[in-house]
Design an enzyme around this catalytic site. Structure first.
Site, PDB file in Angstrom:
ATOM      1  N   SER A 156      46.477  41.313  72.646  1.00  0.00           N
ATOM      2  CA  SER A 156      45.418  40.376  73.012  1.00  0.00           C
ATOM      3  C   SER A 156      44.017  40.843  72.667  1.00  0.00           C
ATOM      4  O   SER A 156      43.069  40.048  72.704  1.00  0.00           O
ATOM      5  CB  SER A 156      45.480  40.084  74.513  1.00  0.00           C
ATOM      6  N   GLU A 175      22.497 100.038  40.075  1.00  0.00           N
ATOM      7  CA  GLU A 175      23.329  99.442  39.045  1.00  0.00           C
ATOM      8  C   GLU A 175      22.737  99.529  37.636  1.00  0.00           C
ATOM      9  O   GLU A 175      23.476  99.623  36.664  1.00  0.00           O
ATOM     10  CB  GLU A 175      23.586  97.954  39.379  1.00  0.00           C
TER      11      GLU A 175
END
Length: 857
Positions: free
Chosen positions: A412, A115
């Site tokens: 309950s 690059e």
């Protein structure tokens, strides 16, 4: 002579000049050239000035790269309690940050070689390449194909996202690159570049590529693999080796080009080059474990923990919802959760097993199918170990999680936290306190209608200890304790201690689980934690800490976790002791016809019983079934029902217990039995279970069997009086009252018909207005054992059927005295009338659920 010659010579020169005069054309040409030259110089100055001004303008309007812009979106990781990666959470980009020390030199050199060969020498812009690119741009009228960008310039482009093909962008990019080089080292620039670039479809950064292509950490890559990754960024769609055989072959060709450049630039030797070129390109065909999970739908636990972390980020750092989301999904966070992956796997399997949801076999519409949810916690830490929020496989993220988000009536299962736990803690009742379970009238709007009812059978037990009332789950007892002894405000105060706010629900149906706003397994499991944790409530947490991408702790949930004392240690033990009876002999001891014994009992893989305790819950018309149960290891809350109000029938009434049992048996498979801890401050007393007092002379003769039991008490609450409920009386066995009870013998009864028997005598008489016999809805089970006081034999004697002479030996013998254990009865002597099926007060009858008690088979 000489003078003449000179004169002649001068004349000759003049003659020669006259012979070669300038032509008009030549003069014009010369003039044009001079003019053009002047014009060109002038234009050059003008153009140069214009271009210079433009360049200066571009630079002035360019913004330098800021530290915030250098921040990259990074993958967030989620780990279980053992540090094992559960999933990866990605925002817009799949990026795993690689530290400088982790990136091999071969990776750096591969990118530099292909690059930007002069990367280490230039100051952000490669002048030679920049001039070449500019000339190409001019000569080809803006269609340059000469790459002039350095790695630094490419980094700038990736940061800004500006890809315009204009002079302005290139000039600004060059200036920004030069400026960036002044602020960052070459290593920092290269690291940032390699972490930011696109390295394949769905991949950003070299670490993500290493995982995707080779299922390796970047530090473990070979030279050939480094070159392969460096080759992708030119065109990910062309060179990503995982896409196809064609792209794999293209990647191999580009890999060689990069290796050739690395050799030419002397980053590698000839031998290294040749070995790398010869190395086969072995691309990982599967998906890395973390990436694989990240592509799947998040679990209910992962949904929940992400929501909790986001909320905590907003609260602690004053972030908006949007900024907290960005931080969560793009910040590279590490979230350390409390999930037990083995237990979570068990829950996943049980809740996706169709055999546990047989009712759904004939229902194709998912919205109409039976649903269930469960949440499991560690009671000693408050940490959530697992959850599941629906029936079947989860198919989307952030769907309704019934384990944490739904609101359903608990029935309950609410009594221990709304009634019994608070009343025990305040010393108002003990496990031995006796309440008369008979028809009561607690609905002020319907004073002649018995409310509440116990169960669909309408059975009343009569004199009942708190222990047996919890075991049998009798609504009437809970309602009387709540209304006559505990009081609404005490109940509300204690509920707040376990993080349940019911300040606007101070009515009797709340005591039985009939709520305006329902609950979910998370609320119920955490509310039961104090019973299993020495009375201490712990805020339920799904994670312990969160760190940023640099390892700094940004959220510490263990430190911030809220905790408070909900009950005394003795209260927690007594409640656990009573709820152990629920799973051994009560409403959770049933097998449900499933052939596995008690569904409330847990065994490990060796068949050893793990001590457990818990409470069942059933709502109005059996729309909802609950079980909240716990061992010394885990607290688990399970709900089963439908999205709409549908009565559960058949085996469905056992499914909450069934799911709890299956999950808990497997969760305890490798655990050894461990008993619940017993604190200091307890005493044992032998008591009568029908009076709650110390044993009297006739308790062992109760016609139902031995009424003597050893009971636990918090020191100072134990009874001191002797049973006055059991009495001894002589009765005529041939003479009965309207209920079938033998009448007291009078002096004229034949001795052969007179027998001495033990009966019960209620401390507070209950006088029904109409006979109970034949009315199943008003059956009082101990009524037949009650002495028919002042009713004497009517068959024998003349004129003395209801008159007993003084000192008549038929007069019943009994002990007297007041109990310190809290004998209580409703005190309503009015005649009961037709019962109601409503579990809540009529004003609350529109609420889904209610409080019909658990059905005892």
């Amino acid at each position: 002579m000489k003078a003449n010659e000179k004169a002649a010579s001068g004349t000759d020169k003049q003659k020669k000049k006259k012979k070669t005069p300038s032509s008009p054309a030549s003069k014009f040409t010369l003039a044009v050239i001079k003019t053009v030259f002047v014009i060109l110089i002038s234009l050059g100055c003008v153009v140069g000035g214009v271009l210079g001004g433009a360049v200066l303008g571009y630079i002035k309007t360019a913004s330098p790269i800021t530290p915030d812009q250098l921040e990259m979106t990074k993958v967030t990781f989620i780990y279980d309690k053992d540090g094992k990666e559960m999933t990866q959470v990605k925002g817009g980009e799949n990026r795993i940050l690689a530290e400088h020390s982790e990136i091999p030199d071969n990776m750096r050199h591969a990118f530099i070689a292909i690059e930007d060969s002069r990367f280490k020498k230039h100051s952000g812009v490669d002048k030679k390449r920049f001039v070449g690119a500019a000339l190409s741009y001019i000569l080809k009228f803006g269609n340059a194909d000469y790459g002039g960008s350095t790695i630094t310039q490419q980094l700038v482009k990736n940061i800004t996202g500006n890809t315009d093909s204009t002079v302005k962008r290139k000039v600004q990019e060059a200036w920004q690159a030069i400026d960036l080089e002044k602020k960052m080292s070459k290593d920092q620039i290269l690291d940032n570049y390699m972490n930011r670039i696109n390295t394949g479809l769905g991949c950003w950064g070299v670490q993500a590529a290493a995982k995707k292509f080779f299922n390796k950490d970047i530090k473990d890559l070979s030279l050939a693999e480094c070159a392969s990754i460096a080759g992708v960024t030119k065109s990910p769609g062309t060179y990503d080796p995982t896409l196809s055989e064609k792209s794999k072959a293209a990647n191999k060709e580009r890999q060689k080009i990069i290796l050739d450049e690395m050799l030419r630039q002397k980053y590698i030797t000839q031998n290294e080059h040749d070995e790398a070129v010869a190395e086969p390109l072995k691309v990982y065909k599967g998906t890395s474990e973390g990436a694989k999970k990240s592509n799947n739908v998040q679990s209910y636990f992962e949904d929940y923990v992400l929501t909790q972390v986001k909320n905590d980020l907003m609260k602690k750092y004053n972030l908006s919802s949007n900024n907290a989301t960005i931080k969560l999904y793009n910040g590279g966070l590490k979230i350390y959760t409390t999930q037990d992956s083995n237990l979570q796997k068990i829950m996943n399997e049980e809740f996706t097993n169709p055999k546990n949801f047989t009712a759904n076999e004939k229902i194709s519409n998912p919205d109409m199918q039976a649903q269930a949810a469960m949440l499991v916690m560690d009671p000693t830490t408050g940490q959530i170990r697992g959850m599941y929020g629906a029936y079947g496989e989860k198919k989307a993220n952030f769907t309704l999680n019934r384990a944490t988000d739904m609101k359903r009536q608990p029935g309950s299962s609410f009594k221990p936290i709304a009634v019994y736990g608070p009343a025990i803690d305040l010393g108002i009742i003990t496990p031995a306190t006796v309440i008369d379970d008979v028809p009561v009238y607690l609905d002020k709007e319907h004073p002649t209608t018995p409310y509440p009812r116990n169960a669909e059978t309408g059975v009343y037990e009569g004199l009942l200890t708190i222990r047996r009332a919890i075991q049998k789950s009798q609504n009437v007892v809970a309602a009387q304790v709540w209304m006559n002894l505990l009081g609404a405000q005490n109940s509300i105060n204690y509920l707040k201690k376990v993080n349940i706010d019911r300040s606007k629900e101070g009515y009797v149906s709340m005591a039985l689980g009939g709520l305006n706003e329902g609950v979910n397994p998370l609320i119920m499991a955490s509310a039961y934690v104090p019973f299993d944790n020495k009375g201490v409530y712990l805020e339920p947490i799904s994670y312990t800490k969160v760190t940023d991408d640099k390892g700094n702790v940004i959220l510490d949930k263990k430190t911030d976790q809220k905790r408070n004392i909900a009950y005394k240690e003795t209260t927690a033990f007594l409640m656990t002791s009573m709820m152990r009876d629920v799973v051994t002999n009560g409403t959770a001891s049933i097998s449900g016809g499933l052939g596995r014994g008690s569904l409330g009992t847990v065994k490990n893989s060796s068949g050893k019983v793990i001590p457990t305790a818990g409470k069942t819950g059933t709502t109005n018309d059996t729309y909802d079934k609950w079980f909240v149960g716990y061992s010394p290891y885990y607290v688990g809350a399970t709900w089963y029902g439908y999205n709409y109000n549908k009565t559960l029938k058949g085996q469905e009434v056992y499914q909450a217990l069934n799911l709890w049992n299956k999950v808990m048996n497997r969760a305890h498979a490798k655990l050894e039995p461990k008993d619940f801890s017993q604190p200091q401050g307890l005493v044992k007393k032998t008591i009568c279970i029908y009076s709650g007092k110390l044993v009297g002379p006739y308790c062992s003769g109760d016609p139902r069997g031995n009424a003597i039991k050893t009971e636990y008490f918090a020191k100072g609450t134990e009874p001191t009086d002797t049973c006055n409920v059991h009495v001894l009386a002589k009765v005529d066995t041939s003479s009965k009252d309207i209920y079938g009870r033998p009448l007291l013998a009078n002096p004229f009864c034949p001795p052969s018909l007179v027998k001495e028997k033990v009966f019960i005598k209620r401390p507070v008489p209950y006088l029904p207005k109409s006979p109970l016999k034949g009315s199943l809805s008003l059956t009082i089970k101990d009524w037949i054992y009650q002495l028919s006081e002042e009713e004497y034999c009517t068959k024998h004697g003349k004129g003395a059927t209801n008159v007993i002479p003084p000192n008549n030996p038929a007069t019943p013998s009994q002990n007297t005295g007041n109990s310190s254990s809290g004998n209580t009865q409703n005190g309503n002597n009015g005649s009961p009338s037709k019962p109601t099926n409503s579990g809540g007060t009529p004003s609350d009858s529109s609420n889904s659920g209610g409080n019909l008690d658990d059905i005892i088979p």
